[in-house]
Design a protein around this motif. Structure first.
Motif, mmCIF file in Angstrom:
data_model
loop_
_atom_site.group_PDB
_atom_site.id
_atom_site.type_symbol
_atom_site.label_atom_id
_atom_site.label_comp_id
_atom_site.label_asym_id
_atom_site.label_seq_id
_atom_site.Cartn_x
_atom_site.Cartn_y
_atom_site.Cartn_z
ATOM 1 N N PHE B 60 21.252 -16.456 27.554
ATOM 2 C CA PHE B 60 21.811 -15.663 28.648
ATOM 3 C C PHE B 60 20.756 -14.679 29.142
ATOM 4 C CE2 PHE B 60 25.872 -16.881 26.718
ATOM 5 C CZ PHE B 60 26.659 -17.098 27.842
ATOM 6 N N ILE B 61 20.635 -14.538 30.457
ATOM 7 C CA ILE B 61 19.712 -13.554 31.023
ATOM 8 C C ILE B 61 20.491 -12.725 32.032
ATOM 9 C CG2 ILE B 61 17.503 -13.202 32.207
ATOM 10 C CD1 ILE B 61 17.419 -16.464 31.286
ATOM 11 N N ALA B 62 20.551 -11.415 31.784
ATOM 12 C CA ALA B 62 21.321 -10.512 32.639
ATOM 13 C C ALA B 62 20.376 -9.673 33.480
ATOM 14 C CB ALA B 62 22.187 -9.592 31.787
ATOM 15 N N ASP B 63 20.789 -9.391 34.702
ATOM 16 C CA ASP B 63 20.063 -8.539 35.645
ATOM 17 C C ASP B 63 19.116 -9.392 36.494
ATOM 18 O OD1 ASP B 63 19.321 -5.523 36.318
ATOM 19 O OD2 ASP B 63 17.524 -6.741 36.387
ATOM 20 N N TYR B 65 16.440 -8.689 38.179
ATOM 21 C CA TYR B 65 15.009 -8.494 37.915
ATOM 22 C C TYR B 65 14.580 -9.340 36.719
ATOM 23 C CZ TYR B 65 11.669 -5.909 34.838
ATOM 24 O OH TYR B 65 10.708 -5.559 33.927
ATOM 25 N N ALA B 66 15.345 -9.254 35.612
ATOM 26 C CA ALA B 66 15.018 -10.025 34.407
ATOM 27 C C ALA B 66 15.089 -11.528 34.692
ATOM 28 C CB ALA B 66 15.957 -9.642 33.263
ATOM 29 N N GLU B 69 11.962 -12.677 36.962
ATOM 30 C CA GLU B 69 10.715 -12.697 36.182
ATOM 31 C C GLU B 69 10.753 -13.845 35.179
ATOM 32 O OE1 GLU B 69 7.949 -10.797 36.395
ATOM 33 O OE2 GLU B 69 8.654 -9.477 38.001
ATOM 34 N N TYR B 70 11.920 -14.066 34.548
ATOM 35 C CA TYR B 70 12.093 -15.175 33.617
ATOM 36 C C TYR B 70 11.827 -16.510 34.308
ATOM 37 C CZ TYR B 70 14.619 -18.887 31.222
ATOM 38 O OH TYR B 70 14.946 -20.082 30.656
ATOM 39 N N GLU B 73 8.238 -17.240 34.808
ATOM 40 C CA GLU B 73 7.512 -17.502 33.554
ATOM 41 C C GLU B 73 7.906 -18.857 32.971
ATOM 42 O OE1 GLU B 73 8.349 -14.162 31.007
ATOM 43 O OE2 GLU B 73 6.892 -12.885 32.022
ATOM 44 N N ALA B 74 9.199 -19.178 33.023
ATOM 45 C CA ALA B 74 9.686 -20.408 32.382
ATOM 46 C C ALA B 74 9.405 -21.634 33.257
ATOM 47 C CB ALA B 74 11.181 -20.291 32.093
#
Lengths: 222, 222
Positions: B60-63, B65-66, B69-70, B73-74
């Motif tokens: 899970f990735i919240a926000d 901005y996060a 950026e994720y 990168e991924a």
């Protein structure tokens, strides 16, 4: 020489100062009176906010989010954003939490209302905002305490940008004497750990004209 | 399957939908009624906000901005943050500009006051905020127009996250009919270019119960 344009009580400038110091990157500090809207400054950052970083090669980087991401890309030794994709997602979630939610709910209501409004000529402090700031501090300190009890550092196994973002907000509040550390022992213990790092020392030495911090502000065993 | 928890008028969820589509990453959309504070949702994002991304592997990735950026990168194909350190600093400065400054000064005053307050049960729209939102839109559209006239895309030579962040805010405002495109021809031309990208099509097909968008909303030659 690298220059950081800042204001002493800006939590976002404090976050960048801590990140630079953790990475052992030397820099000069320059106070930017943003309310004067200096032409050369507005040209590099039309938002008119601090911090702005000027690298020795002339590159300007505006906004604390852009600066911190830049620092971790340009100087990958001592990474502050975590190693795995999952760790990095958690660091950034918490950076957004402190930069936006904590700032809006707590720091803005106290540091901005009580200190910056006067400097910026934006009128009198709003008593309702100040009450909201004190009320919001409690759940935020409890959340920090819960994170600190559950993990080695706020976002996981390593000290990183989430800790610096949180400590930056709290240190600005602590300077004006507005943190009731009795709310959470775990938050207080975590803050004492961050505060005793060498990167923190220059912040604790700062003084703002006309505002005297409480005795515990620069006491590492507060 | 990848799932994005969202609300149709959230500009931050719209930014992530555009980023996913530009990277050709398939995903299912799930509406999250954040005001219900669903327990499983609050556990992964205590801020209680959308967007939240759930990867097929369970991360899970919240926000927003996060998440953005994720994603860069991924999934580094089709980079959205720029190539050089200088380009990346400019993209991120503008993402912060649109996510924070534009949102606070314009979108929040209009979309939040006129639509979300009712849904969230937070009282009546504040007429002062709505007036401020309309007044603030003008300099923002002029700035977008100036950037679009000076560069190929808002942050530089490539279409990227700055364009998506700006278009996400404007598309939410445009849905409720609150963008006066006559303010800046250059901003209107830039928006028409973004809007005609395949990544934009799903957004233009969205409909919110009880709110009919103006006829030009999904017209690519508006």
């Amino acid at each position: 020489m690298r220059i950081l344009f800042h204001l002493p009580l800006s939590p976002f400038a404090r976050k960048v100062r801590l990140a630079l110091a953790e990475k052992r990157l030397p820099f000069d500090l320059r106070v930017e009176r943003v309310w004067e809207r200096r032409e050369e400054f507005m040209a590099v950052n039309p938002a008119g906010t601090v911090p702005v970083l000027q690298e020795a090669n002339g590159l300007f980087i505006a906004d604390s989010y852009a600066i911190c991401e830049y620092l971790d890309e340009a100087y990958p030794d001592t990474p502050l954003l975590g190693r795995t994709l999952g760790e990095r997602a958690e660091v950034r979630r918490l950076v957004a939490w402190f930069d936006q939610k904590f700032y809006t709910e707590v720091t803005r209501n106290l540091v901005f209302e009580k200190q910056m409004k006067r400097v910026l000529g934006r009128g009198n402090p709003d008593a309702t905002a100040i009450r909201a700031g004190y009320a919001n501090l409690k759940p935020h300190l409890e959340y920090i305490g819960w994170l600190a009890e559950t993990r080695a550092w706020l976002a996981g196994p390593q000290m990183g940008l989430a800790d610096l973002a949180a400590a930056a907000q709290l240190s600005a509040l602590d300077y004006i004497g507005d943190v009731d550390w009795s709310i959470s022992d775990a938050a207080k213990d975590w803050y004492a750990r961050v505060k005793s790092r060498p990167s923190f020392r220059p912040l604790l030495g700062d003084r703002v004209t006309g505002v005297v911090p409480p005795p515990h502000y620069d006491d590492l065993d507060f």
